[in-house]
Write a protein that holds these residues in place. Structure first.
Motif, short mmCIF file in Angstrom:
data_model
loop_
_atom_site.label_atom_id
_atom_site.label_comp_id
_atom_site.label_asym_id
_atom_site.label_seq_id
_atom_site.Cartn_x
_atom_site.Cartn_y
_atom_site.Cartn_z
N GLU A 417 0.29 3.85 -6.56
CA GLU A 417 1.01 3.03 -5.27
C GLU A 417 0.51 1.81 -4.85
O GLU A 417 1.28 1.02 -4.28
N VAL A 418 -1.18 1.65 -4.69
CA VAL A 418 -1.43 0.59 -4.16
C VAL A 418 -1.13 -0.73 -5.06
O VAL A 418 -0.51 -1.78 -4.80
N LEU A 419 -0.95 -0.45 -6.62
CA LEU A 419 -0.55 -1.46 -7.47
C LEU A 419 1.27 -1.97 -7.25
O LEU A 419 1.21 -3.00 -7.25
N GLN A 420 1.69 -0.98 -6.86
CA GLN A 420 2.95 -1.04 -6.71
C GLN A 420 3.18 -2.03 -5.21
O GLN A 420 4.11 -2.87 -5.43
N ARG A 421 2.50 -1.79 -4.28
CA ARG A 421 2.51 -2.71 -3.02
C ARG A 421 2.03 -4.00 -3.54
O ARG A 421 2.74 -4.85 -2.86
N TYR A 422 1.16 -4.31 -4.16
CA TYR A 422 0.63 -5.60 -4.68
C TYR A 422 1.85 -6.27 -5.47
O TYR A 422 1.69 -7.51 -5.32
N MET A 423 2.27 -5.35 -6.40
CA MET A 423 3.60 -6.07 -7.06
C MET A 423 4.66 -6.57 -6.21
O MET A 423 5.03 -7.77 -6.41
N GLN A 424 4.82 -5.99 -5.14
CA GLN A 424 5.60 -6.54 -4.05
C GLN A 424 5.32 -7.80 -3.56
O GLN A 424 5.97 -8.87 -3.33
N PHE A 425 4.02 -7.95 -3.23
CA PHE A 425 3.39 -9.13 -2.68
C PHE A 425 3.52 -10.32 -3.77
O PHE A 425 3.65 -11.49 -3.32
N LEU A 426 3.22 -9.84 -5.09
CA LEU A 426 3.51 -10.98 -6.12
C LEU A 426 5.06 -11.61 -6.16
O LEU A 426 4.96 -12.62 -6.47
N LYS A 427 5.96 -10.41 -6.13
CA LYS A 427 7.28 -11.13 -5.99
C LYS A 427 7.63 -12.03 -4.69
O LYS A 427 8.37 -12.77 -5.02
N THR A 428 6.97 -11.67 -3.67
CA THR A 428 7.20 -12.76 -2.60
C THR A 428 6.41 -13.63 -2.74
O THR A 428 6.37 -14.75 -1.99
N GLY A 429 5.22 -13.79 -3.43
CA GLY A 429 4.26 -14.80 -3.46
C GLY A 429 3.41 -14.83 -2.14
O GLY A 429 2.47 -15.96 -1.98
N LYS A 430 3.04 -13.77 -1.42
CA LYS A 430 2.28 -13.87 -0.38
C LYS A 430 1.75 -12.57 -0.08
O LYS A 430 2.50 -11.51 0.03
N VAL A 431 0.32 -12.53 0.37
CA VAL A 431 -0.23 -11.42 1.08
C VAL A 431 0.39 -11.39 2.53
O VAL A 431 -0.10 -12.58 3.04
N PRO A 432 0.59 -10.50 3.06
CA PRO A 432 0.98 -10.77 4.44
C PRO A 432 -0.19 -11.34 5.46
O PRO A 432 -1.14 -10.83 5.30
N ASP A 433 0.00 -12.01 6.36
CA ASP A 433 -1.09 -12.79 7.25
C ASP A 433 -1.78 -11.70 7.78
O ASP A 433 -2.99 -11.75 7.89
N TRP A 434 -1.09 -10.83 8.31
CA TRP A 434 -1.87 -9.56 9.21
C TRP A 434 -2.83 -8.94 8.24
O TRP A 434 -3.94 -8.55 8.72
#
Length: 456
Positions: A417-434
């Motif tokens: 589940e963490v990996l899937q969350r990280y995959m979404q970040f990769l798609k958007t090209g950014k870890v949220p600033d918060w």
């Protein structure tokens, strides 16, 4: 054991390695690199197949039992009869494995889970090479590591790569429901102001050195018991607890460690292990030289394993405690206790004998106002729309939230589940600033807490 191209399991490779897979699709796949896997969490990232991740994984590591244990776990995932994976591990074991990884750049995401003494160096090397990093906690165990980690976050922003840590506890359903309920004013009321002795948020986690993982007895490396290599509880397990406290209280609000955190005090103490117990955990016949400072009478090692940090975040008092014992009680396992104190109710997670060592969540009423029970029922009915199947069970002056089994995914499944969350970040090209701000804040709390901790 020598490795060249280590093909695990009897199954066919996944679509990314299938000749019929369009070249463009294969190029868009995420390619993992595993760096020096000294902790079983590195393998748990691969316990299940995640869409979008190539089945070929490049591993860079020194030869030895830690690499063997990692490969054995991956092999077990490939060979299992139900939902087997199809990983192909390409392994490099030269003494220059770190430099080789940075030069080869055979992957887009570097997974790091192992000896914490070297973790900030590994993170920095990968980021400077322009690679994304998904790191197991903790990403820092000293104040010097904290400064290095801050520099890596700055470099990651400059190089437009993603640096993120594996926070599995946000996927645990009882933690999710506790977070939901403290933001239900009709049920929880307002946050109690709290004190050092009776904090607003109090979380305690108890772990065990001797345990089962993926159906097998876990073999831990000897360095796991050295605080200079593993870190002790304040900077290790407490990473999860501090993360939970901030996530529950502030969700996506960015925290500033310099203005929002006031450390109060910290304590640490040791867990004794006999040589026989140490052998059962590690397989080592004797205590290694690097643990001699902790060995008493040649037969007992006192492990720097337990710690508590007290602090305030935006004025809210928090206490996070992590403890380690040799082995769980009969039929038991790791346990978790968390209480959020409100003016109308306390929201409590318990995982003791009464709960059959499974986490359960309770609403413990303080309010005596008319209509309070109806407010609780209405809140759960509303949450059931988001988490289908949850219901209330009245128990004297408290309510237990009944959670259906399909929502209890379990610790090992949380890595996917963490990996899937990280995959979404990769798609958007950014870890949220918060997320970035709160990772920095979290590691400030743990490393500065460790630096001020007094031995009990």
């Amino acid at each position: 054991m020598k490795y060249n191209s280590y093909i695990l399991g009897a199954g066919l490779l996944a679509a990314a390695c299938n000749p019929s897979t369009p070249k463009e699709e294969q190029q868009q796949m995420v390619h993992l690199i595993t760096l020096a896997p000294g902790h079983f969490h590195a393998a748990l990232v691969q316990k299940s197949t995640t869409p979008g991740i190539d089945s070929v994984v490049n591993v860079y590591a020194p030869e030895g039992p830690e690499l063997d244990a990692h490969m054995s776990l991956i092999n077990s995932y490939n060979a299992r009869p139900d939902n087997p994976t199809h990983w192909k591990e390409e392994v490099y074991t030269g003494p220059d494995f770190l430099e080789k990884m940075a030069a080869d750049k055979k992957g887009s995401v570097v997974v790091i889970a192992g000896n914490n003494h070297d973790k900030t160096k590994y993170i920095s090397t990968a980021v400077q090479a322009g690679m994304n990093v998904l790191a197991d906690k903790p990403m820092a165990i000293t104040t010097e590591d904290f400064e290095s980690l801050k520099a890596s976050f700055t470099a990651a922003a400059e190089k437009k790569v993603l640096l993120y840590d594996i926070m599995t506890e946000r996927s645990e359903i009882t933690n999710i429901l506790q977070k939901e309920l403290i933001h239900q004013p009709a049920v929880f009321g307002d946050l109690q102001p709290g004190t050092v002795d009776k904090p607003t948020i109090e979380i305690e986690s108890i772990h065990h050195f001797y345990k089962m993982v993926s159906g097998k007895t876990l073999r831990r490396p000897s360095w796991f018991f050295d605080p200079s290599q593993q870190g002790d509880a304040i900077v290790d397990v407490n990473t999860h607890l501090v993360d939970l406290a901030h996530w529950m209280l502030f969700d996506t609000t960015a925290l500033n460690y310099q203005s929002d955190i006031q450390l109060t005090k910290a304590d640490k103490w040791r867990t004794p292990l006999t040589l026989g117990q140490f052998n059962a955990i590690t397989g080592a016949a004797a205590f290694p030289d690097f643990l001699k400072a902790y060995v008493k009478q040649d037969t007992i090692v006192e492990v720097a394993a337990n710690g508590t940090v007290h602090y305030a975040v935006k004025g809210i008092n928090v206490r996070a405690s992590a403890l380690w014992n040799f082995q769980a009680p009969e039929g038991g396992g790791d346990s978790h206790y968390a209480i959020a104190r409100g003016t109308k109710a306390n929201i409590v997670i318990r995982q003791g004998k009464e709960e059959s060592w499974k986490p359960e969540i309770y609403i413990e009423a303080i309010s005596t106002e008319a209509g309070y029970e109806q407010a609780v029922q209405a809140a759960i009915q509303q949450l059931a729309g988001k988490y289908p199947g949850i219901t209330l069970e009245k128990q004297d002056k408290r309510w237990k939230i009944q959670i259906p089994e399909n929502l209890k995914t379990g610790h090992e499944a949380h890595f996917a589940e963490v990996l899937q969350r990280y995959m979404q970040f990769l798609k958007t090209g950014k870890v949220p600033d918060w997320e970035v701000s709160n990772m920095i804040t979290k590691y400030y709390v743990t490393t500065a807490g460790q630096a001020m901790a007094k031995e009990k």
